[in-house]
Design an enzyme around this catalytic site. Sequence first.
Site, PDB file in Angstrom:
ATOM      1  N   SER A  87      93.251   7.887 -28.171  1.00  0.00           N
ATOM      2  CA  SER A  87      94.206   8.447 -27.210  1.00  0.00           C
ATOM      3  C   SER A  87      95.661   8.233 -27.622  1.00  0.00           C
ATOM      4  O   SER A  87      96.530   8.146 -26.785  1.00  0.00           O
ATOM      5  CB  SER A  87      93.960   7.856 -25.813  1.00  0.00           C
ATOM      6  OG  SER A  87      94.100   6.460 -25.819  1.00  0.00           O
ATOM      7  N   LYS A  90      95.622   1.463 -17.825  1.00  0.00           N
ATOM      8  CA  LYS A  90      96.823   1.941 -18.509  1.00  0.00           C
ATOM      9  C   LYS A  90      97.998   2.055 -17.541  1.00  0.00           C
ATOM     10  O   LYS A  90      99.133   1.718 -17.886  1.00  0.00           O
ATOM     11  CB  LYS A  90      96.543   3.286 -19.189  1.00  0.00           C
ATOM     12  CG  LYS A  90      95.605   3.157 -20.378  1.00  0.00           C
ATOM     13  CD  LYS A  90      95.307   4.502 -21.010  1.00  0.00           C
ATOM     14  CE  LYS A  90      94.382   4.325 -22.217  1.00  0.00           C
ATOM     15  NZ  LYS A  90      94.148   5.596 -22.929  1.00  0.00           N
TER      16      LYS A  90
END
Length: 193
Positions: free
Chosen positions: A106, A149
Amino acid sequence: DNLVKLLGREKYSNQNNYDNEVGVINAVSYNPLCGQLVKVECASFPGTGKIFSSGGIGDIIKESIELSMAYLKVHTKELDIKMDILNKNDYYVHFPCSSIKKDGPSAGCVILTSILSVIKNVKIPKNIALTGEITLTGKIIKIGGLKEKIIAAITNGIDTIIVPKDNHNDILELSDLYKKNINGKSLGQNLFN
């Protein structure tokens, strides 16, 4: 006072937020213990179109770096970049804190944005973070560990996180506690409305 005795020494510390800089951007990553803010830096210098990397990164991130350069070369017209800039310079992508192993699917958006920032000489605001992998055709792939995150972003003073549009349903499931502390963006749309 006895927090270290009870929980042990801190494994991951908050990242000092740099000033707004060309080529420096915040990424947010997921690990088994928590989310973490990771800086990505890029610089360029005269060369022959090569790309270098460092910072304790694994094969997946190395592929993301190569993919980002390929994407830039394939899409020079749309990005208003002259091919000479890519062919007559070398680019160096660095993930500081080399002692911490970094790998995962990612980081492509962050890497691409960091390189593009150097090419266009545009400073990236220090209050934003990105996550998401890019494809060669420009699609952004859904990521995992979104809650962790977002927590990493909030605890490191980030107030805007840009995530893949396909993570919209994950964001809707998040507690209001997270939503009130950060602006979620995807392709210019506020994800929390």
